[in-house]
Design an enzyme around this catalytic site. Structure first.
Site: not given
Ligand SMILES: *Cc1c(COP(=O)(O)O)cnc(C)c1O
Length: 421
Positions: A288, A354
């Site tokens: 991959g 965040c």
């Protein structure tokens, strides 16, 4: 020659000016290069053939980059697919990858996915890479229900420890992947498991981002020994994926070339397997990362600077929801300014999410940035978009493909947050 170079102080990727692209398309976005993708696939496939491996099958690992247009490029070159879900199976077929080139890995295949895979053609898919005896039982039951014969490959757990990040290592007893030798051999005698299943292969996959091939070599020896014990039925031996790329400049000198990797596979299989048997199973690969990582970049824009005493934070519009590897594994990725200006400061390149781990690079030597300046995160073609999320209710970014003729194709539109609400 590198695929990312400055032309008159402006960064170009695969001969296309990034600043120009960012004028036309809203940042952040991924850009892939067909040219690099093709080059990487051909180098891999030809490498296998040139090393003397006959009739190799390269099954691209879809999870690294399942974009339809990316897959179509690979499908045209003859690539197969290594899939891990029903969604990936459907995508592989959409891209034109034939069912007889698809192997299905993963420890959690559901009954629905197994039935789907058995039904895609008269002979189903090329193989189920089976990861537990209970899974084999279920596949056999499903095949019986459909009056089909399931093609079975066992994924061997060779009990080796490759040198890679602990979260992307898969070939040891403590990992959920693969079956132990004794369990594989025992199952062969249990006739009720095989009424509608046929043994066709044996596979290993010991981890990802491998740069040191010692564990690969040991895995090949162990794979060979088990394959010999399994008898003459094997149609293929699947050596998995996992070959690494040089994300960090320090890794370049240690990076195994395709040539060396293929020689290692060829030499060890010859010595430990082919020399001891009349049968000639083909070799399957499941790469991959090595095919797509370097075929993609991620382009971001600087929103603003924030100075916290000695810490300079450069806040960009891309976040860990777009590209997770640094926050998930602490992975290093190169960062390059799109304008070639001298570097004068050490700073942290951070996203808007965040989370403290939403950081693409700490203490990087960079030029001073202004709002609107562009930055490129390198080598993001693999495990980039595919691992992304809508965390913080952010839309998924745009994906672009630089075609061979340098035309730019939108291959996945950006999601707006209104698409999510
Ligand atoms: C993830 C995976 C691959 C591909 O790994 P890369 O490191 O991207 O080459 C191949 N085979 C299996 C079974 C996998 O889980």
């Amino acid at each position: 020659m590198s695929d990312l170079i400055y032309k008159k102080n402006n960064l170009a990727f695969s001969h296309v000016d990034i600043g120009h692209l960012a004028k036309k398309h809203k940042t952040p976005f991924f850009v892939y290069s067909e040219e690099i993708l093709v080059k990487n696939y051909i180098e891999f496939f030809d490498g296998a053939k040139n090393a003397g491996l006959k009739n190799p099958l390269v099954c691209f690992a879809l999870k690294s980059n399942p974009n339809l247009e990316v897959l179509k490029v690979l499908a045209k070159l003859g690539s197969g697919a290594d899939i891990v879900s029903g969604g990936e199976l459907k995508r592989a077929l959409q891209a034109g990858i034939p069912s007889h080139k698809i192997v299905f890995s993963g420890v959690g295949k559901t009954e629905e996915e197994i039935l789907y895979a058995l039904n895609v053609s008269k002979n189903g898919i090329y193989s189920f890479n089976v990861e537990s005896i209970e899974e084999l039982e279920l596949i056999n039951v499903c095949a019986k229900k459909l009056k089909r014969v399931a093609r079975i490959c066992f994924r061997l757990n060779p009990v080796v420890k490759p040198k890679t990040h602990k979260h992307i290592s898969t070939g040891n007893k403590t990992h959920k992947f693969g079956l132990l030798e004794k369990d594989i051999l025992e199952s062969l005698h249990n006739k009720k498991l095989w009424s509608h299943s046929k043994l066709v292969g044996l596979s290993v996959h010991i981890g990802s981002q491998l740069l040191d091939l010692k564990a690969t070599k040991r895995a090949l020896m162990i794979l060979s020994a088990v394959a010999l014990k399994m008898g003459p039925d094997l149609e293929f031996i699947d050596v998995g994926g996992g070959l690494g790329v040089d994300y960090h400049p320090d890794e370049t000198s240690r990076l195994p070339s395709i040539h060396n990797y293929m020689e290692l596979v060829h030499t060890n299989l010859n010595k430990y397997f082919y020399a001891h048997t009349e049968t000639k199973p083909r070799i399957v690969f499941e790469p991959g990362r090595r095919i797509v990582a370097k075929a993609g970049i991620f382009v971001m824009k600087v929103l603003r600077n924030k100075i916290s005493e000695k810490n300079i934070f450069v806040i960009v519009d891309g976040g860990m929801n777009d590209f997770m590897r640094p926050s998930l594994y602490g992975a290093y990725h190169g960062l390059i300014p799109v304008k070639n200006v001298p570097a004068t400061q050490h700073c942290h390149i951070v996203g808007p999410i965040c989370e403290t781990t939403d950081c693409f690079g700490s203490n990087r030597l960079m030029p001073k940035f202004n709002s609107g300046d562009l930055l490129v995160l390198k080598d993001t073609g693999a495990y980039g978009f595919s691992m992304g999320s809508n965390y913080n209710l952010r839309g998924r970014p745009l994906e672009l493909l630089i075609k061979k003729d340098k035309k730019i194709k939108i291959i996945n539109k950006a999601q707006d947050y209104t698409d999510l609400l």
